[in-house]
Design an enzyme around this catalytic site. Structure first.
Site, PDB file in Angstrom:
ATOM      1  CG  HIS A   1      32.754  19.537  42.529  1.00  0.00           C
ATOM      2  ND1 HIS A   1      31.471  18.015  42.073  1.00  0.00           N
ATOM      3  CD2 HIS A   1      33.309  18.946  41.725  1.00  0.00           C
ATOM      4  CE1 HIS A   1      32.118  17.267  40.795  1.00  0.00           C
ATOM      5  NE2 HIS A   1      33.634  18.629  40.709  1.00  0.00           N
ATOM      6  N   GLY A   2      32.446  21.013  46.591  1.00  0.00           N
ATOM      7  CA  GLY A   2      32.544  21.781  48.091  1.00  0.00           C
ATOM      8  C   GLY A   2      31.926  21.742  48.957  1.00  0.00           C
TER       9      GLY A   2
END
Lengths: 835, 477
Positions: free
Chosen positions: B327-328
């Site tokens: 996700h990041g």
């Protein structure tokens, strides 16, 4: 059932999908016309793709998306529907800049909610105003400042709860202004707030429209009455006010918020003063009315009437929108009234010019903009210290008999035990042009009389004939002693009192007064043909596209105080979004114009230039470029699209608070050749460049020009020298010719030996003699000038008369250009030789 | 370009649909490929060349793999697969994680050696959608290698799979074998267009009416640096949970609808996740295509053969660590993954799993929802410090100095949207609105279908045209 409903739903979807494309005319012009006709708004300008590489830049598509979003058919109605539903269904009371108050009243949030402004700014603005009124007036004009209240201060009961809370948070500004006006001794300040409150309690008529920022005709009359009574009691008569019609109009806040509101009925009031007759009403020197008469355009009205019925002399009204419909009624009280938007003179040279040009200046300041206006208008004409004697360089003071000079903290303490104490101050060399003063900040414990002695020549002695007195009150006093340049350059004698005692003096300053320093010209150093770019006109808070229904204007308030210093243009940023607007450069600098800025930043920051590529737009991130500026000095080069030079530019020196110094700012083509632009912000520089040159009068064509008895004309070098033997020299230009109807501009580049005043006289069909009624004047500085005069085609059919100045001396006219309307695309510029 | 923008709905989509139907069966893949590139170019500019490069790279790798398969060169095939996966993942690692790793190196260096001179910040910009299209690339080569699907001969066909605009920048992550059969041969009919349209409108409504409205509350709560009260904190986190669900599931619905309009059946991505009775259940309902991708291409290969419970739990933990990191590049996402991995392992060990009939389902649903929304703080917060401050606020240690949510007046529109979103929590766990609208033959469903399309579409059009730009949350991943 499923299949049928799916099909019907799908068809509804497809219909929605196809609607905009089906409704929008596919041609650019057709689409724009559709938006103008149906939505009464200006569409976002179309920006094409100019270079191949732009095809692969995301910014290009953001721009196109923004245009698509703006140009979707009936967008305004969708916004209207959204806002109305939000208000009615969910009770939303804020729409961008607009608060919805009780009973549907609308208030502009900017009027109270300006978070970038703080107490320090406001105090500085008031100090500048204070200083302006306290210093000796070495200019012609009697300046009066009128503070106009905001609607929410007169009708607080109609505000929403959130609005009241926000307004309460910024109430300090109103209180500060009110307190300042109540206690200012000059008597030159008028606060209209109590007048409005009194009028409100006496009449049921509204003073402000519920759905508009502006006041009603009743409100306007209250304002006019207060100002006229302030200027000359007894001149106003309530019976002169007559009703002259009604009209229906939609409120500007209704438009701004895109809300469904009924039209306001507007009563029109006029003033019919018996015996007062209007002589002329002119725009920019023209006697005919420009279609679309805009309240922001300069207007001059000359009236005549019985003695005592009018305020004599030339009056300048610097106004904002409060005078939107009141300029004509107001003119019934003046022999010669010029009305201008305050931004026209906010450049310091503009205001200085006005101070010397007019007998009376009335500045209308809305409370909302008060801090910004006062700061920008008066900082340019308050004293600027050129040399200072203070506690740090105490030894420069030579004490007289029985005077002890010593340091006390940051102040100079003078103790004198005998009568007639005196000290001697060193002189300071200052430029010969300009007015100066010695400013003494002095605190005394008892009333006293101070005296300054000066010398006109080195070997003179001090005498009463060359001295001036100032009386001192107990406490702190600011003294201003006017001086000539020569006097400032020689030692001065200052007597703090006539008797023994003591005083405390933070500093003696030799200041430049009665105007600001000479307009500072930014210059580049890259090549000898560098031209100069005039100081930008500051346009704080003035966004573009006011008429646009959809708010895409500047959202952020400016957070920059601006001041000139010897080193450049200093910006004091209190917030993280300081900016200034540069006027359009309007020049062809090739495919890659470069804006080069030498900037001193307080810390490493990001400078940003915003540009526009079409009319009616607001600045936005999509059309901007950023460069990192180092702490300290940096040279930043922004390569702009060519179209950007046709519109104002916005320059954000940094993104953090602090002191910024713009040392130079110039525009040049990327290849290296630089461009020159006009230097007179208050002339019509902005209007000149879209025109094409039609006529050039230069050294080859002097033969067609003759002078009067006071003007001898001859060719000299690359110009035409006019030797004036009297104070009314003039030259006659040959009849230029028959041009098609339209606007034309005559540009004159001229060197003058001194400050003076030029005039262009013209004739029209009806008259054959030159008169003051048909002329336009321009102030001329010592040195090179570029003057612009707006003319109609009919004026060119008869000879023009040009008075280069009103003083004896020599004037070198380097060129005279006549510019005509832009030809159709593809048509080459037409150059006509005189003769 | 986002699906809920004027440019997409009123200009791009009509033009693409018209071109698609006019192109005929042979040209349709090209139309989709080209429109996908334009779609990507619109938002990412020159990064489109990266996408084209990856398309060519993966297509060549797949071709090499299929050749190796034909010649039964197992080791050569493995070599190409490893290279292809490394190329895709390397690209993802470079663009997405290089900045993060460099920052960690600098931080660690400074911590260990005070005189450490930091390495320069690479300043790499994250290409939009790279997390999705690199996963598509990996899926293609692995599926070809595993003989689940055949390599495509025409690069345009493969380019279409990679760049198909409905799923290009935010999923669903379509594993290649799922739609391999549809690439060369898929039915195109008006009924499919209509059905896709209803699904699209459903998704658009979720995004525009609910997600974009509740975001006001979430933005205000998470925008407070200090002094957030517990009440405001809980409202903010509730609002964010609704925002992210309606935003992402709305996007997925629109993608599925758009896919259907052009003849594709894209996999479902959400199935009422907030009705889950456990975290395990939640991940079977939330971003389904992501978890299935990790299951197919990471977890199952790691778990081949008989493994001990501890090993499986460790694998599970690792998978969720990767899910979080996907996700990041931020510690918050890593913690998010660890948090969910922890609960998954715990549930596995305690026997609280999906499929098991639980008593007091409503209670477990609430517990699970609370556990999930607590992790949303990590998902939204900019860094661990902010997340910690927010948790403190939720527990009442935020030194509340006022309630910023009501500072500018109560945003009733957002409150109404939040209430509408929360109502869905109480629907039966098996009821999926989108599915009901699509498949039910009842009169009520027909009426809803028509009413929603006409009414919601009108509301959406008003909101889309009049609101400012609002990107989808998952674009940042």
């Amino acid at each position: 059932m499923r299949a049928v409903s799916l099909r019907m739903a799908g068809m509804i979807f497809l219909a929605w999908l196809a609607l905009p494309l089906a409704m929008t005319p596919w041609t650019k012009a057709g689409n724009e016309k559709f938006i103008r006709d149906w939505e009464k708004r200006a569409p976002a300008a179309w920006t094409g793709i100019r270079h191949g590489r732009e095809w692969f830049q995301a910014g290009t598509y953001q721009r196109i998306s923004a245009i698509c979003e703006d140009r979707v058919p009936l967008r305004s109605f969708f916004i209207l529907a959204h806002n109305t539903a939000s208000e009615r269904l969910f009770g939303q009371d804020r729409f961008e800049k607009v608060d919805v108050g009780r009973d549907g009243w609308l208030f502009v949030r900017d009027a109270y909610d300006r978070p970038t402004e703080n107490l320090q700014h406001a105090r500085r603005a008031l100090r500048l105003l204070d200083e302006f009124f306290l210093k000796p007036g070495r200019y012609r004009a009697d300046v009066r400042v009128v503070i106009v209240p905001e609607k929410h201060l007169v009708y607080p009961e109609n505000m929403s709860r959130a609005g009241s809370r926000d307004a309460g948070r910024f109430r300090w500004r109103h209180d500060l202004l009110k307190d300042f006006m109540d206690h200012h001794p000059s008597g030159k300040l008028l606060g209209l707030w109590p007048h409005y409150l009194r009028a409100k309690s006496r009449t049921r008529a509204w003073l402000y429209y519920p759905h508009d920022t502006h006041h009603t005709a009743h409100g306007a009359m209250v304002m006019l009455k207060s100002i006229v009574e302030f200027l000359q009691p007894g001149l106003w008569n309530d019976r002169d006010v007559v009703q002259n019609g009604r009209s229906k109009k939609i409120g500007d806040l209704t438009l701004m918020a895109a809300l469904l509101r009924p039209h306001d009925w507007r009563m029109h009031l006029d003033l019919r003063r018996p015996g007062i007759r209007r002589v002329s009403r002119t725009w920019l020197g023209r006697s005919d009315v420009i279609p679309g008469d805009d309240w922001e355009d300069p207007l001059r009205i000359i009236s005549e009437g019985p003695a005592g019925g009018l305020l004599a002399g030339k009056t300048l009204l610097l106004h904002d929108s409060a005078f939107q419909y009141s300029r004509d009624p107001f003119s019934r009280f003046f022999t010669d009234l010029t009305c201008r938007h305050y931004l026209d003179v906010i450049a310091s040279d503009g205001f200085r010019y006005a101070l010397d040009e007019y007998d009376r200046i009335i500045v209308e300041v809305g409370e909302r903009m008060a801090v910004t206006i006062l700061q920008n208008l008066f900082q340019s004409v308050t004293a600027e210290s050129l040399a200072r004697v203070h506690a740090g360089n105490l030894r420069e003071i030579m004490p007289g008999r029985a005077v002890e000079v010593k340091r006390s903290g940051n102040d100079i303490l003078l103790n004198y035990t005998h009568a007639d104490p005196c000290i001697f101050l060193p002189g300071r060399k200052v430029p010969s042009q300009g007015d100066y003063a010695l400013r003494v900040d002095i605190s005394v414990s008892k009333p006293a009389v101070s005296q300054l002695f000066w010398l006109n020549a080195p070997r003179q002695t001090y005498s009463e004939a060359r001295s001036a007195f100032r009386s001192l009150q107990t406490g702190r006093n600011y003294l201003y002693f006017p001086l000539e340049a020569e006097q400032a350059g020689l030692p001065l004698r200052f007597d703090p009192d006539t008797a023994s005692g003591s005083c405390r003096i933070p500093a003696f300053d030799i200041c430049r007064v009665a105007g600001c320093s000479e307009p500072r010209i930014f210059s580049g150093t890259a090549s000898p043909d560098n031209s100069r770019y005039a100081l930008p006109v500051l346009e704080q808070g003035r966004g573009g596209g006011r008429a646009s229904l959809v708010q895409e204007n500047l959202a952020a308030s400016p957070a920059a105080g601006i001041a000139r210093s010897e080193a450049g243009l200093a910006l004091s940023a209190s917030g993280n979004d300081p900016w200034l607007i540069l006027p359009p450069v309007k020049a062809d600098l090739g495919p890659h114009p470069v804006m080069e800025v030498v900037l001193d930043a307080p810390e490493k920051t990001l400078s940003q230039i915003f540009y526009l590529d079409g009319p009616g737009q607001g600045f936005r991130e999509a059309l901007s470029q950023s460069l990192t500026a180092r702490a300290g000095s940096s040279r930043l080069r922004f390569v702009l699209p060519p179209a950007a030079l046709d519109y104002p530019l916005r320059f954000d020196p940094g993104c953090s608070p602090g002191e910024y110094l713009i040392k130079s700012l110039l525009f040049r083509p990327a290849a290296g050749k630089l461009h020159r632009s006009g230097t007179e912000a208050r002339t019509m520089v902005r209007q000149i460049y879209p025109y094409t040159m039609l006529l050039e009068v230069n050294e080859q064509t002097v033969g067609g020009i003759t002078g009067n008895v006071q003007a001898k004309v001859r060719r000299q070098g690359n110009g035409m020298l006019v030797a004036a033997t009297g104070d009314d020299p003039c030259i006659y230009l040959p009849r230029i010719g028959d041009f098609s109807d339209g606007d034309y501009i005559l540009s004159v580049r001229m060197d003058s030996q001194r400050e003076t005043f030029s005039q262009l006289f013209y004739l029209d069909r009806t008259v054959s003699a030159y008169s003051e009624a048909r002329q336009a004047g321009r102030a001329v500085h010592a040195g090179p000038n570029e003057l612009f005069f707006l003319l109609r085609a009919e004026h060119l059919r008869k000879p023009l008369r040009f008075d280069p100045g009103c003083h004896p001396g020599t004037y070198l006219i380097r060129s005279m250009h006549l510019y005509g309307a832009v030809p159709e695309p593809g048509e080459p510029p037409q150059v006509i030789q005189a003769n | 370009m986002v699906f809920s923008s004027v440019t997409f709905i009123f200009y791009f989509l009509p033009i693409v649909l018209a071109a698609y139907f006019l192109a005929g069966p042979k040209g349709r893949n090209f139309v989709l490929f080209f429109s996908g590139l334009v779609f990507y170019l619109w938002g990412a500019g020159e990064v489109v060349f990266l996408l084209i490069f990856l398309v060519l790279l993966d297509w060549i790798f797949a071709w090499l793999i299929s050749r190796a398969l034909l010649k039964q060169q197992e080791r050569v095939k493995t070599l190409w697969v490893v290279l292809a996966v490394c190329a895709n993942m390397g690209m993802l690692a470079y663009f997405k994680y290089a900045n993060f790793f460099m920052a960690q190196v600098n931080q660690t260096g400074r911590w260990l050696w005070p005189g450490f001179s930091p390495l320069p910040d690479p300043g790499i910009l994250l290409p939009i959608g790279i997390s999705f299209f690199t996963f598509h690339g990996v899926s293609y080569v692995v599926d070809v290698a595993n003989r689940r699907a055949r390599a495509l001969k025409n690069p345009v066909d493969f380019g279409m799979y990679m760049s198909m605009f409905p799923q290009l920048v935010a999923g669903p992550i379509v594993r290649f074998y799922q739609i391999a059969g549809q690439i060369r041969n898929r039915p195109v009919s008006w009924d499919q267009v209509f059905s896709g349209a209803v699904r699209f409108v459903h998704g658009l409504s979720k995004k525009v009416i609910i997600a974009d409205s509740v975001c006001v509350l979430a933005d205000q709560a998470f925008g407070v640096k200090t002094g957030l009260g517990a009440g405001a904190g809980w409202i903010g986190i509730l609002a964010y949970s609704m925002q992210i669900y309606f935003d992402f599931s709305g996007y997925s619905d629109m993608a599925i609808g758009l896919g259907r309009m052009v003849g594709f059946e894209l996999p479902e991505n959400f199935r009422r996740p907030y009705s889950s009775v456990s975290i395990t259940d939640f991940w079977q309902r939330w971003h389904i295509t992501l978890t299935q991708w990790f299951r197919d291409y990471v977890f199952l290969p790691m778990s081949v053969g008989k493994k001990s419970e501890i090993r499986i739990s460790a694998n599970l933990m690792l998978i969720f660590l990767l899910v979080g990191f996907w996700h990041g590049a931020n510690w918050t996402f890593i913690l998010f993954g660890v948090y969910h991995g922890f609960w998954m392992v715990l549930e596995r060990m305690t026997g609280q799993r999906l499929g098991r009939k639980v008593s007091f389902a409503w209670m477990w649903r609430i517990v699970t929802y609370l556990l999930v929304i607590l992790s949303m703080v990590l998902f939204r917060a900019g860094d661990v410090g902010q997340a910690w401050a927010y948790y403190r606020s939720l527990l009442g240690f935020g030194h509340a100095s006022g309630s910023p949510l009501w500072e500018t007046g109560i945003p009733w529109q957002a409150v109404a949207a939040l209430a509408a979103g929360l109502v869905t929590l109480f629907f039966p766990g098996t009821f999926v609105t989108g599915k009901y609208l699509e498949t039910s033959d009842s009169k009520l469903a027909a009426g809803l279908r028509l009413g929603m399309t006409a009414g919601a579409l009108t509301v959406c059009a008003v909101l889309v045209i009049s609101r400012h730009f609002s990107p989808f949350i998952y674009f940042q991943f």
